[in-house]
Design a protein around this motif. Structure first.
Motif, PDB file in Angstrom:
ATOM      1  N   ALA A   1       1.622  -1.260  -0.427  1.00 47.04           N
ATOM      2  CA  ALA A   1       0.184  -0.038  -0.246  1.00 47.04           C
ATOM      3  C   ALA A   1       1.106   0.773   0.046  1.00 47.04           C
ATOM      4  O   ALA A   1       1.153   1.495   0.834  1.00 47.04           O
ATOM      5  CB  ALA A   1      -0.741   0.102   1.213  1.00 47.04           C
ATOM      6  N   PRO A   2       1.503   1.844  -0.635  1.00 43.01           N
ATOM      7  CA  PRO A   2       2.306   2.791  -1.055  1.00 43.01           C
ATOM      8  C   PRO A   2       1.943   4.187  -1.117  1.00 43.01           C
ATOM      9  O   PRO A   2       2.567   5.286  -0.152  1.00 43.01           O
ATOM     10  CB  PRO A   2       3.265   2.626  -2.753  1.00 43.01           C
ATOM     11  N   TYR A   3       0.956   4.556  -0.697  1.00 42.74           N
ATOM     12  CA  TYR A   3       0.198   5.139  -0.216  1.00 42.74           C
ATOM     13  C   TYR A   3      -0.657   5.550   1.124  1.00 42.74           C
ATOM     14  O   TYR A   3      -1.182   6.570   1.154  1.00 42.74           O
ATOM     15  CB  TYR A   3      -0.820   5.902  -1.179  1.00 42.74           C
ATOM     16  N   GLU A   4      -0.591   4.381   1.752  1.00 46.90           N
ATOM     17  CA  GLU A   4      -0.753   4.246   3.370  1.00 46.90           C
ATOM     18  C   GLU A   4       0.277   4.884   4.137  1.00 46.90           C
ATOM     19  O   GLU A   4       1.070   3.995   3.922  1.00 46.90           O
ATOM     20  CB  GLU A   4      -1.917   3.046   3.152  1.00 46.90           C
TER      21      GLU A   4
ATOM     22  N   GLU B   1      -9.886   5.506  11.613  1.00 48.24           N
ATOM     23  CA  GLU B   1     -10.949   4.808  11.911  1.00 48.24           C
ATOM     24  C   GLU B   1     -11.640   4.297  10.458  1.00 48.24           C
ATOM     25  O   GLU B   1     -11.938   3.723  11.104  1.00 48.24           O
ATOM     26  CB  GLU B   1     -11.949   6.475  12.006  1.00 48.24           C
ATOM     27  N   LYS B   2     -10.242   4.161   9.935  1.00 48.17           N
ATOM     28  CA  LYS B   2     -10.781   3.918   8.347  1.00 48.17           C
ATOM     29  C   LYS B   2     -10.677   2.245   9.088  1.00 48.17           C
ATOM     30  O   LYS B   2     -11.187   0.845   8.782  1.00 48.17           O
ATOM     31  CB  LYS B   2     -10.225   4.088   6.891  1.00 48.17           C
TER      32      LYS B   2
ATOM     33  N   LEU C   1      -4.986  13.885  10.258  1.00 47.39           N
ATOM     34  CA  LEU C   1      -4.494  12.389   9.205  1.00 47.39           C
ATOM     35  C   LEU C   1      -4.585  11.667   9.907  1.00 47.39           C
ATOM     36  O   LEU C   1      -4.873  10.601   9.428  1.00 47.39           O
ATOM     37  CB  LEU C   1      -3.958  12.447   8.456  1.00 47.39           C
ATOM     38  N   SER C   2      -4.064  11.325  10.634  1.00 51.36           N
ATOM     39  CA  SER C   2      -4.272   9.820  11.067  1.00 51.36           C
ATOM     40  C   SER C   2      -5.343   9.311  11.897  1.00 51.36           C
ATOM     41  O   SER C   2      -5.785   8.090  12.310  1.00 51.36           O
ATOM     42  CB  SER C   2      -2.772   9.971  12.824  1.00 51.36           C
ATOM     43  N   GLN C   3      -5.711  10.528  12.638  1.00 49.75           N
ATOM     44  CA  GLN C   3      -7.159   9.632  13.006  1.00 49.75           C
ATOM     45  C   GLN C   3      -8.524   9.435  12.006  1.00 49.75           C
ATOM     46  O   GLN C   3      -8.794   8.191  11.749  1.00 49.75           O
ATOM     47  CB  GLN C   3      -8.635  11.242  13.660  1.00 49.75           C
TER      48      GLN C   3
ATOM     49  N   PHE D   1       3.585  14.704  14.333  1.00 52.88           N
ATOM     50  CA  PHE D   1       3.430  16.445  13.900  1.00 52.88           C
ATOM     51  C   PHE D   1       1.697  16.234  14.232  1.00 52.88           C
ATOM     52  O   PHE D   1       1.373  15.305  14.061  1.00 52.88           O
ATOM     53  CB  PHE D   1       4.127  16.628  13.182  1.00 52.88           C
ATOM     54  N   LYS D   2       1.842  17.677  14.674  1.00 49.78           N
ATOM     55  CA  LYS D   2       0.472  18.241  15.202  1.00 49.78           C
ATOM     56  C   LYS D   2      -0.218  18.610  13.459  1.00 49.78           C
ATOM     57  O   LYS D   2      -1.938  17.895  13.746  1.00 49.78           O
ATOM     58  CB  LYS D   2      -0.006  19.441  15.823  1.00 49.78           C
TER      59      LYS D   2
END
Length: 747
Positions: free
Chosen positions: A187-190, A246-247, A240-242, A234-235
């Protein structure tokens, strides 16, 4: 005192709404099946589990059993040390740079060959405390024909992380499994360039179940770990992390539901699923949520909340319970020297009469309350101790330098505030959920100040101190006998999140109970002496008998397995109370009376030891068993741990600073009294020596509890505040306050 009792009733009502962890009747144990799957999810927190469970169908939730697992280790709390603690059943510390297992063509920081070299060169490095090698769990399962297999990893773009195989490695450092990219898909974009291939994971599990009759499969789902490592630095990437979290939780939930439904459709296959984590997420750690989720599912088990004899708290288990529980799952005997106990069901949905979602929602609320206490504990205790240290120094300086004592009433009321405050620590804790820590500490001192002020104007100096000591003693005993409902969630109680103590009498309140009981008995004795009753032999004999019964009740409450189960406090109380009776009442020691008393003490100790050996798991019982078996190594470990803990606390803890400050103030005040021109009057008062004998007895108690208890400096500090503050209080008698003259001596 009516104000205190009314407040206690109200606080008891408030506390009862949060008494979720109270002891209940033991339920059905977790059901076993031939196949066990342990889903290891690094960086999983309880907020993630709550979101994940909210979307599960009710027929699945009704078969889930849940608890929070402590992560205490022999060193720092991290995933390496926790993994070795989980796999050995003892508080362990893994080797630095541990990183799982070597695969062909891969370079890993700490491969198996390096592990073997370390084992041969420094055998102590890879042995647990009882000389059982790491890999005990895997070796034991292998010897009993349980097929073990590991799948998955937590690899990221920059670092390989192989956690799951550590649990099932044998004594040679070997384990079966596919811990490369077998159940992963590019998954190169994950985050981390990899993600779990759910279909491949299901296929691999089916293969294991079809080939072997009894299996343990460790599945390391490292996606949350990869997300955390990639984005939580990083804040600006937190959102994006969240989104990714959730996904992934949604994908995991879908796979879990599909897997469960597939298992239910196959009538000839029985599989149990456990969910656990070796390390909570950084976000959970920052919020003080230091309990790792532990969850089990089986179609035939009742849903509910888990516990163990290690913690005796509903909803909380220890990481050292994992190994005994896993061995018991396969019907294997648990090693006698394992620290943990088998995890069992404690409260069920059926008992609560609720649906799964409602039932578990109350559990999550109780956990949140526990997390709030842990998160704010350091702030509140630090402010509380700093205030006590400042007040101790300020009152001593005021007494030393002031020529006029016009403000001494306020000083005495403030001293009473400190002595009353432990009661409000028991009662006010639930309010921390609606007010912040600083408002809470203000409320604590205001409540204690009002109580002290009212009591000060109702009774004399003598009864002021005596009633405070007696009230503290009775309130603590009352709470112990009702299951420590207040104490287990008090800021001065024990801390289940770090695994310091889970039940019984905590060291803070052990010292308070010891000091306040001695203060109460001394005050009563002084009053009876002033009335001339102690000169009557019959009255004196009855008083000695009454106080002896009172002391025995406290000792039993400290020692009994279902009450205090505090060995250090029990030893300190036995010695201190004996000295108190001998010297406070000037009892003549003769063999005629000493022999039956000694026999009675030995008989009582034997009875208490029997209770600990025959009853539930306790620390005292563990120590006695080690002594019976001649296990000097275990005994040595216990003693070494006590010494190391006390020395560290004396050097760095505010409790140590309070203890040393109190001793210094006592020394300075005593020195000033002996140089005072009114020393003659002081000497005349000291001849009665009731108060001074009581204070000397408290010093003996503080020193004893310091030496025999781990974290003994905490108990010693809380003991000595009932010596130092009353000692200064009695410098200011009310006649000198009204006249503004220097105080002549003890009130």
């Amino acid at each position: 005192m009516l104000f205190i009792l009314c407040y206690g009733v109200l606080a008891g009502w408030l506390g009862s709404s949060h008494a979720y962890a109270q002891s209940v009747e033991k339920g059905t144990d977790m059901l076993a099946s031939p196949h066990l799957v342990v889903l290891m999810v690094p960086a999983l927190g309880f907020e993630d589990v709550k979101k994940w469970m909210d979307g599960l169908p009710e027929d699945i939730q009704s078969h889930i059993q849940l608890a929070g697992m402590t992560m205490r280790t022999a060193g720092r709390i991290d995933w390496v040390n926790n993994l070795f603690t989980l796999s050995t059943g003892q508080f362990a510390e893994g080797p630095p740079l541990w990183n799982g297992y070597q695969l062909p063509g891969e370079t890993i920081i700490h491969p198996v060959q390096k592990l073997r070299e370390l084992h041969s060169k420094r055998s102590g490095l890879l042995l647990t405390a009882d000389q059982r090698p790491w890999g005990y769990l895997g070796e034991t399962l292998q010897n009993h024909q349980v097929f073990t297999f590991a799948l998955g990893n937590s690899d990221t773009r920059h670092m390989m992380r192989r956690m799951g195989a550590t649990l099932i490695m044998n004594s040679k450092g070997e384990a079966r499994g596919h811990i490369g990219s077998t159940i992963l898909t590019p998954a190169p974009y994950e985050p981390g360039d990899w993600r779990t291939d759910w279909d491949q994971l299901s296929a691999e599990l089916e293969t294991v179940w079809n080939r072997q009759p009894r299996t343990l499969t460790i599945v390391e789902l490292g996606d949350l770990w990869r997300i955390e490592q990639a984005y939580d630095k990083f804040k600006r990437t937190a959102r994006l992390s969240q989104i990714y979290k959730e996904k992934w939780l949604s994908e995991w939930q879908t796979w879990f539901v599909n897997t469960v439904q597939h298992l239910l459709a196959e009538q000839n296959r029985s599989v149990t699923i456990w969910v656990m984590t070796p390390a909570v997420s950084k976000e959970a750690k920052a919020r003080g949520q230091l309990l790792a989720p532990f969850l089990t599912w089986h179609p035939g088990q009742q849903g509910g909340i888990l516990s163990s004899a290690t913690t005796k708290q509903t909803g909380v288990v220890a990481n050292v319970d994992f190994l005994p529980t896993l061995l018991a799952y396969y019907g294997l005997s648990v090693p006698s020297r394992a620290y943990g106990e088998v995890i069992s069901l404690q409260e069920t949905l059926e008992q609560a009469g609720q649906e799964g979602q409602t039932f578990f929602a109350s559990f999550f609320d109780d956990l949140q309350y526990l997390f709030v206490i842990y998160r704010t504990r350091r702030i509140i205790i630090s402010v509380y101790l700093l205030v006590m240290i400042f007040l101790l120094i300020a009152t001593a300086c005021y007494w030393w330098f002031s020529k006029q004592y016009w403000g001494a009433r306020i000083v005495q009321v403030l001293i009473g505030t400190v002595l009353v405050s432990p009661i409000y620590f028991l009662w006010l804790t639930p309010l921390i959920q609606v007010i912040g820590p600083y408002r809470w500490i203000v409320l604590l001192f205001c409540s204690a100040f009002v109580t002290s002020f009212v009591l000060y104007h109702l009774v004399s100096n003598l009864w002021f101190l005596t009633l405070i000591g007696l009230t503290n003693t009775l309130v603590i005993l009352f709470d112990l006998w009702r299951g420590s409902v207040w104490m287990r969630r008090s800021f001065l109680g024990y801390d289940p999140l770090i695994g310091a103590r889970f039940y019984g009498l905590g060291n803070e309140y052990a010292g308070i109970l010891l000091g306040s009981s001695l203060l109460a008995v001394t005050g009563i004795s002084v009053w009876l002496s002033r009335q001339g009753w102690l000169h009557r032999r019959r009255v004196k004999g009855m008083l000695v008998m009454f106080i002896s019964v009172f002391y025995l009740l406290i000792i039993y409450s400290m020692a009994a397995p279902r009450l205090g189960t505090n060995a250090g406090a029990t030893i300190a109380a036995l010695l201190t109370y004996a000295v108190s009776l001998l010297f406070l009442f000037r009892l003549k020691v003769s063999w005629r009376y000493l022999t039956p008393v000694f026999g009675l003490v030995v008989l009582c100790l034997a009875g208490l030891i029997h209770l600990h050996l025959q009853g539930e798991h306790t620390h005292i019982g563990t120590f006695v068993q080690a002594a019976q078996q001649g296990d000097l190594q275990t005994i040595g470990e216990i003693l070494t741990r006590k010494l190391e803990m006390n020395w560290r606390l004396i050097k760095v803890s505010l409790w140590g600073k309070l203890f040393t400050t109190a001793l210094m103030v006592m020394g300075l005040v005593s020195f000033r009294l002996r140089r005072n021109p009114l020393y003659k009057h002081y000497e005349e008062m000291a001849q009665h020596h009731m108060w001074m004998t009581g204070f000397r007895t408290m010093i003996i108690g503080a020193m004893t509890i310091l030496m025999v208890n781990d974290s003994g400096v905490v108990a010693a500090a809380t003991t000595i505040i009932f010596l130092t503050f009353p000692f200064i209080f009695l410098r200011f008698n009310r006649h000198s306050i009204r006249t503004g003259s220097a105080p002549p001596g003890l009130a």
